[in-house]
Design an enzyme around this catalytic site. Sequence first.
Site, PDB file in Angstrom:
ATOM      1  N   GLN A  84      59.656  43.105 -27.787  1.00 58.77           N
ATOM      2  CA  GLN A  84      61.045  43.426 -28.628  1.00 58.77           C
ATOM      3  C   GLN A  84      60.901  42.930 -30.249  1.00 58.77           C
ATOM      4  OE1 GLN A  84      64.802  40.838 -28.759  1.00 58.77           O
ATOM      5  NE2 GLN A  84      65.745  42.590 -27.930  1.00 58.77           N
TER       6      GLN A  84
ATOM      7  N   HIS B 143      65.101  45.418 -31.957  1.00 52.67           N
ATOM      8  CA  HIS B 143      66.479  44.664 -31.784  1.00 52.67           C
ATOM      9  C   HIS B 143      67.251  44.988 -32.623  1.00 52.67           C
ATOM     10  CE1 HIS B 143      69.064  41.760 -30.407  1.00 52.67           C
ATOM     11  NE2 HIS B 143      68.207  40.571 -30.317  1.00 52.67           N
TER      12      HIS B 143
ATOM     13  N   HIS C  13      73.072  42.114 -31.445  1.00 52.75           N
ATOM     14  CA  HIS C  13      73.545  40.459 -31.484  1.00 52.75           C
ATOM     15  C   HIS C  13      73.663  39.795 -33.061  1.00 52.75           C
ATOM     16  CE1 HIS C  13      72.025  40.150 -27.027  1.00 52.75           C
ATOM     17  NE2 HIS C  13      73.408  40.741 -27.246  1.00 52.75           N
TER      18      HIS C  13
ATOM     19  N   TYR D 161      71.747  40.477 -35.416  1.00 52.33           N
ATOM     20  CA  TYR D 161      70.558  40.278 -36.101  1.00 52.33           C
ATOM     21  C   TYR D 161      70.288  41.636 -37.236  1.00 52.33           C
ATOM     22  CZ  TYR D 161      69.797  36.732 -32.691  1.00 52.33           C
ATOM     23  OH  TYR D 161      69.741  35.585 -31.894  1.00 52.33           O
TER      24      TYR D 161
ATOM     25  N   ARG E 185      67.879  48.357 -28.950  1.00 51.92           N
ATOM     26  CA  ARG E 185      68.989  47.665 -28.178  1.00 51.92           C
ATOM     27  C   ARG E 185      70.115  47.566 -28.997  1.00 51.92           C
ATOM     28  NH1 ARG E 185      69.419  41.656 -25.738  1.00 51.92           N
ATOM     29  NH2 ARG E 185      69.977  42.274 -23.614  1.00 51.92           N
TER      30      ARG E 185
ATOM     31  N   GLY F 167      69.242  39.260 -17.231  1.00 50.59           N
ATOM     32  CA  GLY F 167      68.656  38.278 -17.940  1.00 50.59           C
ATOM     33  C   GLY F 167      68.503  37.065 -17.226  1.00 50.59           C
ATOM     34  N   ARG F 168      69.675  36.049 -17.315  1.00 54.03           N
ATOM     35  CA  ARG F 168      69.689  34.954 -16.603  1.00 54.03           C
ATOM     36  C   ARG F 168      69.128  34.780 -15.178  1.00 54.03           C
ATOM     37  NH1 ARG F 168      74.270  30.855 -18.998  1.00 54.03           N
ATOM     38  NH2 ARG F 168      73.623  31.340 -21.311  1.00 54.03           N
TER      39      ARG F 168
END
Length: 368
Positions: A105, A181, A184, A186, A233, A322-323
């Site tokens: 990424q 990316h 989020h 960025y 993404r 993810g988690r």
Amino acid sequence: MSQSNDSAVLFSPFRLGEIELKNRIVMAPLTRNRATRGSDAPNALNVEYYRQRAGAGLIVTEGTQISQQGQGYIWTPGIYSEAQIAGWKAVTDAVHAEGGKIITQLWHVGRVSHASLQPGNGAPVAPSAIQAKTKTYIESGFAEVSQPRELGLDEIPGIIADYVRAAENAKAAGFDGVELHGAHGYLLDQFLRDGSNARSDAYGGSIENRVRLVLEVVEAVATVFPKGRIGVRISPVSPANDARDSDPQALFGHLVEKLSAAGIAFIHVVEGATREARDYLPFDYLALRKAFKGAYIANNGFTRDLAIETLAEDCADLIAFGRLFIANPDLVERLKRDAPLNTPDVATFYGGDARGYTDYPALAGKAA
């Protein structure tokens, strides 16, 4: 369809652009802050972490900064130095040896940074000089992000060139492709949104202008990797890092139409608010799915049952976890058997050593 047939699709092979995947389970990018201190190069611990998780159909690495300017958090890996390329080559070799596929990424954080991480302790860069109401992670712990400066029009080609160099380095490191990316809050996301982009030039104002940088980066990176190995993404409504827009449906609808026309392999969509509710704000994700002719990777808060249901209803092609991958190196096997899942230790998410990183037990109590 029987329940067993419904679940089988999650474990079925899938062709993602030019990349053949052994199942439809994606390991989502996860910032863990365990790169080598001083060089931000991946190390042997990172190699083992990714190797353990190579059962995923596709691994998307943690966000990997394309330059020092692109870094927003301490001890995150880069892909702009020889040591970093060598570190990532060891990672990709280990994943490929286990029969996995891995893409990196490519990450520029823009304004979500701190002067202590920037070249010469300078101000972070952004589409506009608007400080984000968010924190970052520096050597002393969490801290307010620094006031950014607006990128000059003459600096944007240099940012695009950094993405190209990062893609070239990713190819040299053996990656199967790249994900840009654009989520989020960025840099690419900052350009997309009217809450962070107040420019009046060709990169600001209209939706058409605000999507320009993302599309230019896609075309530039496509000089290195075929478009069948490139994805983007996005996180249409997630408020992460003070990301705001007055009309996300129109913005992301337009962006996804343009990305579809560009012919990239996939979009990776964070549905809802990151780490929060999937229905955080009303948004028609199915409209994006229908507008995009490549593959749709759905992400955020998926359980085994929801993943199976989403694929069965053709609302996505692949599901990113993810988690669950943090605490379950053998997540694919656990999902296949519907086995119990380990609980992630939140205290070890960011920074540290092997604890909470490579020491989670696999099924039968053995190390993965």
